[in-house]
Structures are given as C-alpha cells and as structure tokens.
Design an enzyme around this catalytic site. Structure first.
Site, PDB file in Angstrom:
ATOM      1  N   ASN A  12       8.957   5.768 -11.233  1.00  0.00           N
ATOM      2  CA  ASN A  12       8.688   7.208 -11.368  1.00  0.00           C
ATOM      3  C   ASN A  12      10.046   7.903 -11.335  1.00  0.00           C
ATOM      4  O   ASN A  12      10.674   7.977 -10.289  1.00  0.00           O
ATOM      5  CB  ASN A  12       7.795   7.668 -10.202  1.00  0.00           C
ATOM      6  CG  ASN A  12       7.645   9.178 -10.149  1.00  0.00           C
ATOM      7  OD1 ASN A  12       7.954   9.878 -11.122  1.00  0.00           O
ATOM      8  ND2 ASN A  12       7.167   9.687  -9.018  1.00  0.00           N
ATOM      9  N   TRP A  13      10.459   8.370 -12.504  1.00  0.00           N
ATOM     10  CA  TRP A  13      11.800   8.971 -12.591  1.00  0.00           C
ATOM     11  C   TRP A  13      11.862  10.374 -12.013  1.00  0.00           C
ATOM     12  O   TRP A  13      12.940  10.926 -11.846  1.00  0.00           O
ATOM     13  CB  TRP A  13      12.252   8.996 -14.059  1.00  0.00           C
ATOM     14  CG  TRP A  13      12.775   7.681 -14.547  1.00  0.00           C
ATOM     15  CD1 TRP A  13      12.927   6.526 -13.819  1.00  0.00           C
ATOM     16  CD2 TRP A  13      13.231   7.384 -15.865  1.00  0.00           C
ATOM     17  NE1 TRP A  13      13.450   5.542 -14.605  1.00  0.00           N
ATOM     18  CE2 TRP A  13      13.652   6.039 -15.874  1.00  0.00           C
ATOM     19  CE3 TRP A  13      13.333   8.120 -17.054  1.00  0.00           C
ATOM     20  CZ2 TRP A  13      14.160   5.415 -17.012  1.00  0.00           C
ATOM     21  CZ3 TRP A  13      13.819   7.508 -18.194  1.00  0.00           C
ATOM     22  CH2 TRP A  13      14.233   6.169 -18.175  1.00  0.00           C
ATOM     23  N   LYS A  14      10.699  11.001 -11.816  1.00  0.00           N
ATOM     24  CA  LYS A  14      10.668  12.398 -11.338  1.00  0.00           C
ATOM     25  C   LYS A  14      11.460  13.277 -12.315  1.00  0.00           C
ATOM     26  O   LYS A  14      11.451  12.987 -13.498  1.00  0.00           O
ATOM     27  CB  LYS A  14      11.185  12.468  -9.901  1.00  0.00           C
ATOM     28  CG  LYS A  14      10.484  11.433  -9.009  1.00  0.00           C
ATOM     29  CD  LYS A  14      10.714  11.603  -7.560  1.00  0.00           C
ATOM     30  CE  LYS A  14       9.935  10.521  -6.811  1.00  0.00           C
ATOM     31  NZ  LYS A  14       9.997  10.677  -5.364  1.00  0.00           N
ATOM     32  N   HIS A  26       0.696  13.275  -7.430  1.00  0.00           N
ATOM     33  CA  HIS A  26       1.844  12.845  -6.616  1.00  0.00           C
ATOM     34  C   HIS A  26       2.043  13.837  -5.467  1.00  0.00           C
ATOM     35  O   HIS A  26       1.806  15.031  -5.628  1.00  0.00           O
ATOM     36  CB  HIS A  26       3.093  12.766  -7.493  1.00  0.00           C
ATOM     37  CG  HIS A  26       4.253  12.120  -6.791  1.00  0.00           C
ATOM     38  ND1 HIS A  26       5.055  12.812  -5.910  1.00  0.00           N
ATOM     39  CD2 HIS A  26       4.718  10.844  -6.801  1.00  0.00           C
ATOM     40  CE1 HIS A  26       5.970  11.972  -5.419  1.00  0.00           C
ATOM     41  NE2 HIS A  26       5.777  10.777  -5.946  1.00  0.00           N
ATOM     42  N   GLU A  83       4.575  15.209  -4.330  1.00  0.00           N
ATOM     43  CA  GLU A  83       5.453  16.346  -4.650  1.00  0.00           C
ATOM     44  C   GLU A  83       4.677  17.416  -5.421  1.00  0.00           C
ATOM     45  O   GLU A  83       4.916  18.609  -5.256  1.00  0.00           O
ATOM     46  CB  GLU A  83       6.676  15.849  -5.438  1.00  0.00           C
ATOM     47  CG  GLU A  83       7.636  15.091  -4.529  1.00  0.00           C
ATOM     48  CD  GLU A  83       8.435  14.000  -5.204  1.00  0.00           C
ATOM     49  OE1 GLU A  83       8.533  13.974  -6.440  1.00  0.00           O
ATOM     50  OE2 GLU A  83       8.971  13.136  -4.467  1.00  0.00           O
ATOM     51  N   GLU A 125       1.040   6.372  -0.972  1.00  0.00           N
ATOM     52  CA  GLU A 125       2.412   6.825  -0.799  1.00  0.00           C
ATOM     53  C   GLU A 125       2.565   7.703   0.442  1.00  0.00           C
ATOM     54  O   GLU A 125       2.414   8.922   0.353  1.00  0.00           O
ATOM     55  CB  GLU A 125       2.853   7.621  -2.026  1.00  0.00           C
ATOM     56  CG  GLU A 125       2.814   6.823  -3.309  1.00  0.00           C
ATOM     57  CD  GLU A 125       3.883   7.287  -4.291  1.00  0.00           C
ATOM     58  OE1 GLU A 125       4.650   6.443  -4.754  1.00  0.00           O
ATOM     59  OE2 GLU A 125       3.960   8.497  -4.557  1.00  0.00           O
ATOM     60  N   SER A 143      10.251   4.445  -0.912  1.00  0.00           N
ATOM     61  CA  SER A 143      11.489   3.712  -0.616  1.00  0.00           C
ATOM     62  C   SER A 143      11.386   2.214  -0.890  1.00  0.00           C
ATOM     63  O   SER A 143      11.927   1.398  -0.144  1.00  0.00           O
ATOM     64  CB  SER A 143      11.944   3.966   0.830  1.00  0.00           C
ATOM     65  OG  SER A 143      12.207   5.343   1.017  1.00  0.00           O
ATOM     66  N   GLY A 157      10.503   5.208  -6.936  1.00  0.00           N
ATOM     67  CA  GLY A 157      11.224   6.383  -7.421  1.00  0.00           C
ATOM     68  C   GLY A 157      12.693   6.049  -7.635  1.00  0.00           C
ATOM     69  O   GLY A 157      13.090   5.556  -8.685  1.00  0.00           O
TER      70      GLY A 157
HETATM   71  P1  PGA Z   1      10.995   6.671  -3.717  1.00  0.00           P
HETATM   72  O1  PGA Z   1       9.836   7.528  -4.436  1.00  0.00           O
HETATM   73  O2  PGA Z   1      10.843   5.257  -4.177  1.00  0.00           O
HETATM   74  O3  PGA Z   1      12.273   7.310  -4.193  1.00  0.00           O
HETATM   75  O4  PGA Z   1      10.785   6.807  -2.255  1.00  0.00           O
HETATM   76  C1  PGA Z   1       8.546   7.003  -4.607  1.00  0.00           C
HETATM   77  C2  PGA Z   1       7.631   8.019  -5.243  1.00  0.00           C
HETATM   78  O5  PGA Z   1       7.755   9.211  -4.968  1.00  0.00           O
HETATM   79  O6  PGA Z   1       6.756   7.651  -6.057  1.00  0.00           O
END
Ligand code: PGA
Length: 251
Positions: A9-11, A95, A97, A167, A213, A234
C-alpha cells in the site's frame, strides 16, 4: 487452499517516474500468482503507468480507495467503474487512515464494498484496532462490529472472494509490529466473525491479511501462523528491493 497474498500500500507516495522505475524493477521478479499472489495498491494517478509497465501481468495492480457510486457529479472522487475498465483487480476499502482523516464510517465503507463487487473487483477490507481498545479489552467487540458493518448485504458468494486486512492502528507506520501471536489472534477473530455471519466454509475460503510495520525481518514469523494468509505492507512496499524480500519470504 488459500493462496498467500503479499500486498503493498503506497499511500500518497511516488511520482509517475518513480512508479515506472518500481515496476521495471519488480514486475518480472514477483512469484507466480498460483503460488504466491502479489499486489501493489497505488494512488489513482499512477495506476495507468503501472498497468502499462507490467509485462506478464503477474503483479496485480490495486487502488487505494474508490467512491460508492459508479459515476456522476462527485468532484474529485475515483469511479469504481473506471477502475474496473482499467483492469484493476483489488481495491482497498476502509483503511484506518481513511476512517481517521476522512471520516469514513462502517456505513460508507459498506457502500464502497458493494460498489467494488458490483464492478467485478475484489475489496481488501481493512479493519483496525486501537491500543486503547486493546487495553480496555474492547478489541473483540470493535473488530467484530467493523467486519459486520462493512459486510451488510454482501452475499455468501461475494464473501468467499473477500480479503480482510487486520491492521492495529498502533502498529501502522510505527515500526512496532504486533507480535505474530497477536496477529494470529486478530486474524482468527476475523475468520470466526465471517464464519458466524456466513458459514465455516466461506470463512475458510476468504483470506485474512495482517498490516502494520511488516518488514523483511518479521514477515516469516507472521506468515507461519495458520490464520494469516498474507500481508498489507506500507513503508516496506515503497522500495523495490524490500518489497521483493517480502514477496520471497521463507515459507
Ligand atoms: P506500514 O503500513 O506497513 O507502513 O505500517 C501498513 C498499512 O497502513 O497498510
């Protein structure tokens, strides 16, 4: 047999040139999708470039979000119909976020899950869990209510295809992954919730991923657990070499 899925997931990261360079480094190095499936979810702006630089099509290209209507007067939104026409495979929905910064609720997430299925794509439905809730012993209630809310009106046939990502928000971007045991517990809880909503059969077919993470050091122990079918990474998916290390985890 559930095929593992190593998704990135590149965000809100990368330019078109950077996306192209990543695809050139990665697209032909990923595993056979019949063995381990791979996917990258990228901002809508980058999707055409990624699709155009994916010889062999082994890497699935995914969107990070979409709107719940197919088309119309919704300035700035991403049409699920347009994503499907581009041949996007997966769409991340809900997600943490999006829930935290864009006020997404179980109701809007449910509408998006319907829109993704209606357009013949597959949702990667995210559910989160906060440290406060974990400490207060509310984890079970919270995870179950998110999954139940997001799946209202989703048929058994649709649920079989489903991918849910567990998550914990305290593990996202923090460098502090949940332990493999905590992850297994969360993923088991999600599978049980789906079994209660549908059947054991459906729950055994759908896939549950872990996100928070994930990195090349912790992926092997996470993937060794029986209820974990893959990861949503991410930060570790932004670098081609690191993403390929995730893809080639030790089975
Ligand atoms: P992260 O993000 O691997 O940078 O913790 C995971 C995600 O938000 O899907």
């Amino acid at each position: 047999m559930r095929i593992p899925l190593i998704a990135g997931n590149w965000k809100m990261n990368k330019t078109i040139d950077e996306a192209k360079a990543f695809m050139q480094a990665v697209s032909e190095q990923v595993t056979d999708p019949a063995d381990v499936e791979t996917a990258i979810a990228a901002p809508a702006l980058l999707l055409s470039t990624m699709l155009a630089n994916n010889p062999g099509q082994k890497l699935r290209i995914a969107a990070e979000d979409c709107y719940w209507e197919d088309a119309g007067a919704f300035t700035g939104e991403t049409s699920p119909q347009a994503l499907a026409a581009m041949k996007i495979t997966y769409v991340i929905v809900g997600h943490s976020e999006r829930r935290a910064y864009f006020n997404e609720t179980d109701d809007t997430i449910n509408r998006k899950v319907h829109a993704v299925y209606r357009n013949q794509m597959t949702p990667i439905l995210c559910c989160d869990e906060t440290m406060g809730r974990l400490e207060a012993g509310e984890k079970i209630h919270w995870v179950v209510s998110q999954v139940t809310g997001a799946l209202k009106g989703i048929t058994e046939e649709q649920a079989r295809q489903l991918i849910i990502a567990y998550e914990p928000s305290w593990a996202i971007g923090s460098g502090k992954s949940a332990s493999a045991e905590q992850v297994e517990e969360g993923c088991y809880l999600i599978r049980q919730t789906v079994a209660d909503l549908y059947s054991d059969d459906v729950a055994n077919e759908m896939r549950v991923l872990y996100g928070g993470s994930v990195n090349p050091e912790n992926i092997d122990s996470i993937m060794a657990k029986p209820n974990i079918d893959g990861v949503l990474a991410g930060g570790a998916s932004l670098n081609a070499e690191t993403y390929l290390q995730l893809v080639h985890y030790q089975k």
